[in-house]
Motif scaffolding. Structure first.
Motif, short mmCIF file in Angstrom:
data_model
loop_
_atom_site.label_atom_id
_atom_site.label_comp_id
_atom_site.label_asym_id
_atom_site.label_seq_id
_atom_site.Cartn_x
_atom_site.Cartn_y
_atom_site.Cartn_z
N ALA A 125 -46.36 -42.41 -86.93
CA ALA A 125 -45.77 -43.67 -87.38
C ALA A 125 -44.27 -43.50 -87.53
CB ALA A 125 -46.38 -44.10 -88.71
N PHE A 126 -43.53 -44.48 -87.04
CA PHE A 126 -42.09 -44.55 -87.24
C PHE A 126 -41.83 -45.74 -88.16
CE2 PHE A 126 -42.68 -42.56 -83.08
CZ PHE A 126 -41.90 -41.42 -83.21
N ALA A 138 -46.77 -45.64 -83.32
CA ALA A 138 -46.63 -45.40 -81.89
C ALA A 138 -47.91 -44.83 -81.31
CB ALA A 138 -45.47 -44.43 -81.63
N VAL A 139 -48.60 -44.00 -82.11
CA VAL A 139 -49.92 -43.45 -81.75
C VAL A 139 -50.81 -43.61 -82.97
CG1 VAL A 139 -51.20 -41.38 -81.09
CG2 VAL A 139 -48.95 -41.82 -80.09
N GLN A 140 -52.03 -44.09 -82.75
CA GLN A 140 -52.89 -44.42 -83.89
C GLN A 140 -54.27 -43.80 -83.73
OE1 GLN A 140 -52.32 -46.46 -86.81
NE2 GLN A 140 -54.29 -45.54 -87.32
N ASP A 141 -54.54 -42.75 -84.53
CA ASP A 141 -55.91 -42.23 -84.69
C ASP A 141 -56.56 -41.86 -83.35
OD1 ASP A 141 -57.98 -41.45 -86.38
OD2 ASP A 141 -59.02 -43.37 -86.16
N VAL A 142 -55.87 -41.05 -82.55
CA VAL A 142 -56.37 -40.71 -81.21
C VAL A 142 -57.23 -39.44 -81.25
CG1 VAL A 142 -55.70 -39.94 -78.90
CG2 VAL A 142 -54.52 -41.86 -79.96
N THR A 191 -47.80 -37.69 -87.95
CA THR A 191 -47.91 -38.23 -89.30
C THR A 191 -49.25 -37.84 -89.91
OG1 THR A 191 -46.52 -40.11 -88.65
CG2 THR A 191 -47.82 -40.36 -90.66
N ALA A 192 -50.27 -37.80 -89.06
CA ALA A 192 -51.62 -37.41 -89.51
C ALA A 192 -52.38 -36.88 -88.31
CB ALA A 192 -52.34 -38.60 -90.14
N GLY A 193 -53.48 -36.17 -88.59
CA GLY A 193 -54.34 -35.68 -87.53
C GLY A 193 -54.07 -34.24 -87.16
#
Length: 235
Positions: free
Chosen positions: A12-13, A18-22, A56-58
């Protein structure tokens, strides 16, 4: 067995994801294409795989180990090699010297391996030319030679055919087919002919999420992909 795996990978910016839970699995020995419209999150996703962008996560796992916190140079040491969407060759060094740096990083035999790597990408006759004097397309090929010289387990290629002539694209397709015997390949590419000719499977990103995944035939026939990407003219 998955050589590369992500779970819940997110970047997240501010308030923008920009990328979500992939969740992503790349088996060893496969050629996987990553496609999607501009702004889909492909470059950010690859940046997190390579260690150039902090998630941010993952989590990111490579060869069974959690590498989420490893810096980029450590991931290279573990067996990743990658080319960038914007070339990153050393402009004031010759082609030979650029590739030699990659070989020496893993303490290989530069005298033998450098000419072989340059020849594989069609630059054997340009070994002594300064990298900065090459055309943009040839700089892309030099960067691929540098990646191959590292003898990686995973080769990540970000827009490798950008700037290449049609004849050079044909050579690139043949090269990927050859490389698959020695390395897993993740290909981020807009040229759908190249994608369809080289990929075993395709992952489609859209708005930072996985929209679809499957064989080239399945992706080509997927109505969601047609609407989001293949039918937009971005291919």
């Amino acid at each position: 067995m998955s050589l590369l795996q992500t779970r819940g990978l997110t970047k997240a910016f501010g308030g923008l994801h920009a990328v979500q839970d992939v969740d992503f699995d790349l088996p060893e020995g496969e050629v996987r294409a990553l496609i999607g419209p501009n702004g889909a999150g492909k470059t950010t996703f690859v940046g997190m795989l390579c260690g150039r962008v902090a998630p941010t996560a993952g989590a990111v796992r490579f060869a069974g180990a959690d590498i989420s916190r490893l810096p980029a140079h450590r991931r290279i040491r573990e067996g990743m090699a990658y080319t960038f969407q914007i070339t990153s060759v050393f402009a004031r060094l010759s082609c030979r010297e650029n590739v030699a740096l990659a070989v020496r990083r893993r303490k290989g035999d530069a005298a033998r391996e450098v000419p072989a790597a340059l020849a594989r990408v069609g630059l054997g006759d340009r070994a002594d030319q300064l990298a900065g004097d090459l055309s943009y397309g040839h700089q892309r090929l030099l960067e691929i030679a540098m990646g191959l010289a590292q003898k990686p387990r995973l080769l990540i290629l970000d827009e490798p055919t950008q700037g290449l002539a049609d004849s050079e694209i044909e050579g690139f397709v043949a090269l990927v087919r050859e490389v698959r015997a020695e390395a897993t390949v993740l290909l981020i590419e807009h040229n759908m002919s190249v994608v369809m000719d080289t990929a075993d499977r395709i992952t489609v990103l859209n708005f930072g999420e996985v929209l679809a995944e499957g064989t080239p035939e399945e992706i080509h026939a997927d109505g969601r992909v047609q609407d989001a990407y293949l039918g937009t003219g971005d291919a």
